[in-house]
Scaffold this active site. Structure first.
Site, short mmCIF file in Angstrom:
data_model
loop_
_atom_site.label_atom_id
_atom_site.label_comp_id
_atom_site.label_asym_id
_atom_site.label_seq_id
_atom_site.Cartn_x
_atom_site.Cartn_y
_atom_site.Cartn_z
N TYR A 155 6.81 -11.00 4.57
CA TYR A 155 5.95 -11.38 5.69
C TYR A 155 6.05 -12.90 5.87
O TYR A 155 5.35 -13.66 5.19
CB TYR A 155 4.49 -11.02 5.41
CG TYR A 155 4.14 -9.56 5.48
CD1 TYR A 155 5.04 -8.60 5.92
CD2 TYR A 155 2.87 -9.13 5.12
CE1 TYR A 155 4.70 -7.26 5.98
CE2 TYR A 155 2.52 -7.79 5.18
CZ TYR A 155 3.43 -6.86 5.60
OH TYR A 155 3.08 -5.53 5.66
N PRO A 188 0.98 2.76 21.08
CA PRO A 188 -0.37 2.20 21.22
C PRO A 188 -1.45 3.26 21.15
O PRO A 188 -1.22 4.44 21.40
CB PRO A 188 -0.32 1.54 22.61
CG PRO A 188 0.80 2.22 23.32
CD PRO A 188 1.80 2.57 22.28
#
Length: 282
Positions: free
Chosen positions: A60, A217
């Site tokens: 990350y 989504p």
């Protein structure tokens, strides 16, 4: 009333609403990097508001900003009750996107790198993340998971998890060593949840708020209807609905914004009625 804690691995009591660190360093893997001071402020505020489960990873990051370094700089000395989860497996390609996959021989080095970057002698929870950004595939994880099981036996890792897996891969891992947590995509197949609940395994959906463009989504219309009725935000309803699915579900919404952080964490006190849950299911 929502049960607010979970016993990870039967030994670590953590709050079911935690924090995902991916967005601290960048909005997407393609960048750009975010302001590290803001990221550290978000981490400190999360802990102040009761977060004691932070989900991070050595991949990350972008440029000079990396989530593990932000966690270490912002939060050391670590609180005794803070549980830090990380994951190994993905390898960043030239563009920064984790498109490669580590071999079994590379995993020990990746775990040792996480120990150094986080400033820890032992990792509370390490996931073997398999496959790419799509759903689970038909591949054996036994050789790779056995490496992590060996590190657990050595005391380097306290609890083991697996991520982006199907039922066969979960069964394969459980034959090798205890699995404390499964981390699969929120908008994917949740068929493993009943097995996790029965076995006392945490089920930790990633991208709990959708994950952005191209991530499948959430149903904003249904969430908005319930949010309007409760005087809440759609994000708060999405998080509360996750926690309502099962006492084994842990939520780890991530953000690089202090305002969004406080909004997300307030969801722990949002109660959903049967009517609300029915509307969310459609």
């Amino acid at each position: 009333m929502t049960i607010k804690t979970f016993s990870l691995g039967g030994e670590l009591t953590i709050n079911r609403l935690g924090f995902g660190a991916m967005r601290l360093a960048m909005g997407t893997f393609a960048g750009p990097a975010r302001d590290p001071e803001t990221g550290m402020a978000v981490l400190r505020r999360a802990v102040e508001l009761g977060v004691n489960h932070i989900d991070t990873a050595g991949f990350y990051g972008r440029d000079a900003v990396w989530a593990n370094e932000l966690v270490r700089t912002a939060l050391t000395p670590y609180r005794d009750d803070l549980v830090i989860a990380t994951k190994v497996g993905p390898l960043p390609g030239p563009n920064g996107v984790p498109s490669g996959q580590a071999t079994a021989d590379q995993l020990r080095g990746l775990v040792e790198a996480d120990l150094r970057s986080l400033g820890l002698d032992r990792l509370d929870l390490v996931y073997l993340r398999v496959g790419g950004m799509t759903g689970p595939g038909d591949e054996s994880i036994a050789e790779r998971f056995a490496v992590l099981a060996e590190l657990r036996a050595e005391g380097v890792i306290r609890n083991l998890g697996i991520s982006n897996v199907d039922a066969a891969q979960l069964a394969e891992a459980r034959r090798i060593a205890p699995v404390a947590a499964v981390q699969n995509r929120h908008t994917g197949d949740t068929g493993l949840l009943p097995e996790c609940e029965e076995a006392g395994i945490a089920y930790v959906p990633y991208f709990p708020l959708g994950g952005g463009v191209g991530s499948g989504p959430l149903d904003v219309e249904r969430l908005g209807k319930v949010a309007a009725r409760l005087g809440a935000t759609t994000a708060q309803v999405a998080i509360a609905s996750l926690l309502a699915k099962s006492p084994s579900v842990l939520a780890i919404p991530g953000t690089g914004s202090l305002n969004h952080l406080e909004e997300n964490l307030a969801a722990i006190d949002l109660s959903l009625s049967d009517e609300d849950l029915s509307d969310l299911r459609g």
